[in-house]
Scaffold this motif. Sequence first.
Motif: not given
Length: 268
Positions: A221-226
Amino acid sequence: MDKITEIIREVSAEEIAPRFGQLEESDIDTKSHAMDLVTIADTEAERVLTRRFCDLLPGSVALGEEAAHADPKLPERVFSNDAPVWIIDPVDGTKNFAHHRQPFRCMVALYHGDETVAAWIIDPIEGSATVAEKGAGTLHNGSPVHVRSNIQVTKDAKGFLISFARDRILKHYGHLDFFDEVAHYSCCGAEYQEIAQGLFDFCAYRNLKPWDHAPGTLLVREAGGVAKYITATGSDEYHANGNAPGLLCASSPELWAEMSEILLPLFG
């Protein structure tokens, strides 16, 4: 964040790395079934990590994989109060570790205020660390990393599927040709790391114990994912104290939606 990374590296160097490839038969045991292994490295690393983390943060409690196996009511107790919770998987990929294979990882998450607020996944042999703090992004060995958010369709995606998912896809659809590449490391921690670093694009799991997924979902999540549960609505975010038939992480919302459509009939 750095202090916890240091502690995990120290304990890994003392309790895990020296035992890699050196286990005696008496150092390995089974838990729920013959393939569910535990080693002396798991139990000793968890014991030391629990003590050091709780000493570092007075008033906190620990939820370790091995402690929860010994006391199945432990997760319910720790999640029912307001104390910060250290969620610990001392050796993720124990089967690999026990058979002198890579990868395996040491995974830790800090849960507080009904959410995972920090996470660490560390290679006990090399010491490489992927860490995330809620709202502050994901770092790998100190440098920011990001998912491959440009991957939006399954035909371009590389990912990790457990044998359950692969077998169900083959039985239901007759092929695995939806994806560019499918792998399985038998180590959630390493799989989550590679998605957060933009090396792979998705992962799907069925057994949703918090120590297996609380650290990795925050990294993604913090890397931009779901990171959401596989449900008909597709609206339920992963939660360390939640459950569902399956969990799907992906590098973009578009990829998650297409993957979920494929997997939903199999995980329902």
